[in-house]
Write a protein that holds these residues in place. Structure first.
Motif, PDB file in Angstrom:
ATOM      1  N   VAL A 245     -17.563  18.583  -6.358  1.00 26.09           N
ATOM      2  CA  VAL A 245     -16.632  17.732  -5.621  1.00 26.09           C
ATOM      3  C   VAL A 245     -16.923  16.281  -5.991  1.00 26.09           C
ATOM      4  O   VAL A 245     -18.073  15.833  -5.960  1.00 26.09           O
ATOM      5  N   GLU A 246     -15.870  15.568  -6.355  1.00 26.61           N
ATOM      6  CA  GLU A 246     -15.958  14.158  -6.729  1.00 26.61           C
ATOM      7  C   GLU A 246     -15.337  13.333  -5.605  1.00 26.61           C
ATOM      8  O   GLU A 246     -14.141  13.465  -5.311  1.00 26.61           O
ATOM      9  N   THR A 247     -16.131  12.480  -4.961  1.00 24.21           N
ATOM     10  CA  THR A 247     -15.601  11.757  -3.803  1.00 24.21           C
ATOM     11  C   THR A 247     -14.471  10.803  -4.193  1.00 24.21           C
ATOM     12  O   THR A 247     -13.547  10.584  -3.406  1.00 24.21           O
ATOM     13  N   SER A 248     -14.528  10.229  -5.397  1.00 26.21           N
ATOM     14  CA  SER A 248     -13.445   9.326  -5.804  1.00 26.21           C
ATOM     15  C   SER A 248     -12.133  10.081  -5.966  1.00 26.21           C
ATOM     16  O   SER A 248     -11.058   9.532  -5.717  1.00 26.21           O
ATOM     17  N   GLU A 249     -12.213  11.354  -6.340  1.00 23.05           N
ATOM     18  CA  GLU A 249     -11.005  12.169  -6.434  1.00 23.05           C
ATOM     19  C   GLU A 249     -10.479  12.505  -5.041  1.00 23.05           C
ATOM     20  O   GLU A 249      -9.267  12.434  -4.776  1.00 23.05           O
ATOM     21  N   LEU A 250     -11.396  12.841  -4.127  1.00 21.23           N
ATOM     22  CA  LEU A 250     -10.983  13.117  -2.745  1.00 21.23           C
ATOM     23  C   LEU A 250     -10.292  11.907  -2.131  1.00 21.23           C
ATOM     24  O   LEU A 250      -9.294  12.036  -1.405  1.00 21.23           O
ATOM     25  N   ALA A 251     -10.864  10.722  -2.422  1.00 23.77           N
ATOM     26  CA  ALA A 251     -10.367   9.494  -1.788  1.00 23.77           C
ATOM     27  C   ALA A 251      -9.124   8.936  -2.456  1.00 23.77           C
ATOM     28  O   ALA A 251      -8.492   8.014  -1.926  1.00 23.77           O
TER      29      ALA A 251
END
Length: 367
Positions: free
Chosen positions: A334-340
């Motif tokens: 999981v990539e937080t920048s992708e989630l955000a």
């Protein structure tokens, strides 16, 4: 849904969250989806930011000391170090000479005098052994600032001390080590998170200089300065790890220190290997997952420690810049920048997005 044993073992997200904050946010997110799981928080470090915190939490009797030092740009700063039982001192470059302490990058002038002042304080307090956590450096001075604070003198062609930072290295013609303090009786161990040499295309200037504000021309100048310094001493600049922390590892080798993998040392202190082997799922992570991770970072240590033990290994990172092969060992990523929806938004609310990543990983587990 059968309860799982989950070990949460991240590094810090540098410049954003320390390792404990990351672990706690991941755990909250996970528990919001799977409240019955048993979660063990195992925040780790690789010698950089968070090393002191990891040792302090793991070693009973550790005492934290404060010392006033010059920051990497010379401004006054208060740093800390630990005295462990048996007079073992643990110091951390990041909290004395780290990049976040600068108001703006200073690729040629930032220095490591602050770390040297901390090490000197530990020696003055009677340390028999000193552990130096390297990582997060603001400078590319090859540890010259450390050596200067420990009594060495780096001199120019007329016998005057050179300026601090990499800029000074370019004018140095002699290292006077006659006043250099002796090693403590049980030696000095420098904890590194990379295997980079001091010089060359994989060295301190080429790889890490741009992270400290160096443009292409700056990198060439930094490389030249490091070459000039290396020519003055009897240490091989090709030594793996000597390029760590802007070459601070090289300067410590000049003093007589030995290098050791930081992630393994911190993990041993907190008993991480045993705790990870008990888990059904291990969640690890770092701010940026890329090709440098395999060189000694926490995530690579976690993968090695879990090995073929059967636990599923999940990765959370602020940014993922890796090949499919580099991501293959993970059961979920999981990539937080992708989630955000972007890195800027992820960095603006790091706790919230790391927590969301923990929830996303929990939702992917078999029921």
């Amino acid at each position: 849904m059968s309860p799982l044993r989950v070990a949460v073992a991240p590094d810090s997200f540098k410049g954003s969250l320390d390792a404990r904050d990351v672990a706690e946010a991941l755990a909250r997110g996970w528990a919001s989806v799977r409240p019955d799981d048993e979660i063990d928080l195992v925040p780790l470090a690789d010698g950089g930011e968070g090393t002191l915190d990891a040792f302090e939490a793991a070693v009973p009797g550790a005492v934290r000391h404060l010392v006033d030092v010059p920051g990497p740009d010379g401004r006054p700063h208060t740093a800390s170090w630990l005295m462990l039982p048996d007079d073992v001192a643990v110091t951390e470059l990041a909290c004395a000479s780290g990049l976040p302490l600068l108001a703006a990058p200073l690729p040629h002038d930032a220095h490591t005098r602050g770390l040297g002042r901390v090490v000197a304080a530990a020696l003055d307090a009677g340390a028999r052994r000193v552990v130096v956590g390297l990582g997060g450096s603001a400078s590319t001075d090859a540890g010259a600032g450390v050596l200067t604070e420990l009594g060495a003198r780096l001199l120019d062609s007329v016998g005057e001390p050179v300026a601090d930072g990499a800029h000074g290295l370019s004018t140095a013609v002699r290292l006077d080590a006659s006043g250099l303090r002796p090693l403590p009786v049980d030696g000095v161990t420098a904890l590194t998170d990379v295997q980079a040499p001091l010089l060359g295309p994989t060295g301190a200037a080429a790889v890490f200089g741009p992270q400290k504000g160096a443009g292409p021309d700056d990198v060439l100048a930094l490389e030249s300065s490091l070459e000039a310094f290396a020519a003055l001493v009897d240490v091989d600049p090709a030594t793996p790890g000597s390029g760590a922390a802007g070459g601070t590892a090289f300067g410590l080798l000049v003093w007589g220190a030995t290098l050791a993998p930081g992630a393994a040392a911190v993990a041993e202190a907190v008993g991480a290997a045993t705790r990870l082997r008990r888990a059904d799922v291990v969640v690890t992570g770092e701010g940026r997952f890329d090709s440098q991770t395999a060189g000694g970072k926490v995530v690579s240590w976690v993968l090695g420690a879990v090995g073929g033990g059967g636990a599923r290994v999940c990765l959370v990172a602020g940014v993922v810049d890796a090949t499919t092969a580099e991501l293959d060992p993970f059961d979920a990523v999981v990539e937080t920048s992708e989630l955000a929806g972007g890195a800027e938004r992820s960095l603006a609310e790091p706790v919230a997005w790391v927590e969301a990543a923990g929830a996303a990983l929990a939702a992917r587990q078999p029921r």
